[in-house]
Design an enzyme around this catalytic site. Structure first.
Site, PDB file in Angstrom:
ATOM      1  N   ARG A 142       0.837  -1.187   0.000  1.00 11.06           N
ATOM      2  CA  ARG A 142       0.000   0.000   0.000  1.00 11.06           C
ATOM      3  C   ARG A 142       0.877   1.245   0.000  1.00 11.06           C
ATOM      4  O   ARG A 142       2.038   1.190   0.387  1.00 11.06           O
ATOM      5  CB  ARG A 142      -0.933   0.006   1.212  1.00 11.06           C
ATOM      6  CG  ARG A 142      -0.205   0.118   2.540  1.00 11.06           C
ATOM      7  CD  ARG A 142      -1.142   0.033   3.727  1.00 11.06           C
ATOM      8  NE  ARG A 142      -1.709  -1.292   3.884  1.00 11.06           N
ATOM      9  CZ  ARG A 142      -2.554  -1.635   4.850  1.00 11.06           C
ATOM     10  NH1 ARG A 142      -2.941  -0.732   5.739  1.00 11.06           N
ATOM     11  NH2 ARG A 142      -3.012  -2.858   4.945  1.00 11.06           N
TER      12      ARG A 142
ATOM     13  N   ASP B 209       0.594   5.569   1.071  1.00 10.25           N
ATOM     14  CA  ASP B 209      -0.219   6.521   1.831  1.00 10.25           C
ATOM     15  C   ASP B 209      -0.750   7.630   0.930  1.00 10.25           C
ATOM     16  O   ASP B 209      -0.343   7.779  -0.224  1.00 10.25           O
ATOM     17  CB  ASP B 209       0.622   7.135   2.959  1.00 10.25           C
ATOM     18  CG  ASP B 209       1.010   6.115   4.016  1.00 10.25           C
ATOM     19  OD1 ASP B 209       0.243   5.157   4.208  1.00 10.25           O
ATOM     20  OD2 ASP B 209       2.065   6.290   4.644  1.00 10.25           O
TER      21      ASP B 209
ATOM     22  N   TYR C 277      12.076   2.166  -3.551  1.00 13.20           N
ATOM     23  CA  TYR C 277      11.406   3.447  -3.350  1.00 13.20           C
ATOM     24  C   TYR C 277      12.383   4.568  -3.673  1.00 13.20           C
ATOM     25  O   TYR C 277      13.582   4.466  -3.399  1.00 13.20           O
ATOM     26  CB  TYR C 277      10.949   3.610  -1.906  1.00 13.20           C
ATOM     27  CG  TYR C 277       9.647   2.923  -1.564  1.00 13.20           C
ATOM     28  CD1 TYR C 277       8.428   3.552  -1.792  1.00 13.20           C
ATOM     29  CD2 TYR C 277       9.650   1.649  -1.006  1.00 13.20           C
ATOM     30  CE1 TYR C 277       7.230   2.926  -1.464  1.00 13.20           C
ATOM     31  CE2 TYR C 277       8.459   1.011  -0.679  1.00 13.20           C
ATOM     32  CZ  TYR C 277       7.251   1.660  -0.910  1.00 13.20           C
ATOM     33  OH  TYR C 277       6.067   1.036  -0.597  1.00 13.20           O
TER      34      TYR C 277
ATOM     35  N   ARG D   7       9.942   7.494   4.696  1.00 10.88           N
ATOM     36  CA  ARG D   7       9.770   8.921   4.976  1.00 10.88           C
ATOM     37  C   ARG D   7      10.475   9.337   6.273  1.00 10.88           C
ATOM     38  O   ARG D   7      11.041  10.433   6.348  1.00 10.88           O
ATOM     39  CB  ARG D   7       8.290   9.256   5.024  1.00 10.88           C
ATOM     40  CG  ARG D   7       7.607   9.169   3.660  1.00 10.88           C
ATOM     41  CD  ARG D   7       6.106   9.201   3.772  1.00 10.88           C
ATOM     42  NE  ARG D   7       5.656  10.424   4.438  1.00 10.88           N
ATOM     43  CZ  ARG D   7       4.404  10.588   4.899  1.00 10.88           C
ATOM     44  NH1 ARG D   7       3.515   9.597   4.784  1.00 10.88           N
ATOM     45  NH2 ARG D   7       4.063  11.720   5.478  1.00 10.88           N
TER      46      ARG D   7
END
Length: 250
Positions: free
Chosen positions: A50, A52, A110, A197
């Site tokens: 998933r 965000d 990522y 993050r």
């Protein structure tokens, strides 16, 4: 029964994340709606994970089952005619019924993008975190090296993360400077909620001189989210690719 694997690209600004939820429109909901239109029946997707709200993807992987004898190109071109401009199917292929896009993934890549510019950029506002101050990239690279390997990343996850274990393996963290852009590429076997993050937020604090590079090693041992860095804004993050062993795809 056929098992179809989709690779999906999306610009996540308008969505409350990937996974269907009651508090806003999600990417999964939109793609499932397009599938229902094309196939004439409700169809559920299983994904590789998933993202965000506000996070983007170039390579989200999702699968569904169908008995429709459509050519594979229909699951790309056909679906794209039903999708909005900020979501597109980049690839569609048939995989074994046993293929699981989440548990079969061997690693994920990522990328977090930072714009190093004292002036705001309207064109970059949805895809990069703008930082006007100068960053010490040498110190950031030294700090990033501490993330590589198998560690407990409890200090680098959201407070509401529901993962049963916080141990993950990071294969590489690379900082790539391209003009005024700084890309932080993170490759690992799995990620906790907000993990990349918080890692980026901590690295930026190192780059600003607010903490020394070796602080990352201490944070991994301390396992305390309260003393690690800020959570970088979601719009700088993009899921680039999900990797799978060849034998799981054939």
């Amino acid at each position: 029964m056929r098992h179809i694997k989709l690779t999906i690209e999306y610009e996540g600004t308008a969505y409350a994340g990937w996974q269907v939820q009651p508090n806003g429109l999600t990417v999964q909901e939109v793609v499932e709606g397009a599938l229902a239109q094309m196939l004439g029946m409700p169809t559920k997707l299983r994904s590789s994970g998933r993202t965000d709200a506000g996070v983007h993807a170039r390579g989200m992987v999702a699968c569904f089952n169908t008995e429709k004898a459509l050519p594979l190109r229909a699951f790309r071109e056909g679906l794209n005619t039903h999708l909005p401009p900020d979501i597109a199917v980049r690839e569609a292929c048939e995989v074994p019924l046993a293929f699981n896009p989440r548990s079969d993934a061997s690693s994920k890549h990522y990328r977090y993008s930072i714009l190093l510019d004292p002036l705001r950029s309207p064109l970059a506002r949805h895809v990069a975190w703008r930082i006007g101050a100068k960053l010490d990239l040498g110190a950031m690279r030294a700090a990033a090296a501490h993330f590589v390997g198998e560690h407990d990343f409890n200090a680098f996850r959201a407070s509401n993360c529901a993962a049963k274990t916080t141990v993950r393996t990071i294969y590489s963290v690379d900082l790539v400077r391209e003009g005024s852009w700084l890309h932080i590429d993170v490759n690992g076997n799995g990620f906790l909620k907000n993990m990349v993050r918080v890692m980026v937020g901590t690295l930026v604090e190192v780059g600003l001189g607010k903490r020394p590079p070796e602080d990352v090693a201490h944070l991994l041992v301390a396992r305390d989210r309260q003393v690690s860095g800020q959570t970088a804004p979601p719009h700088g993050l993009c899921l680039m690719r999900v990797f799978y062993p060849e034998d799981s795809l054939s």
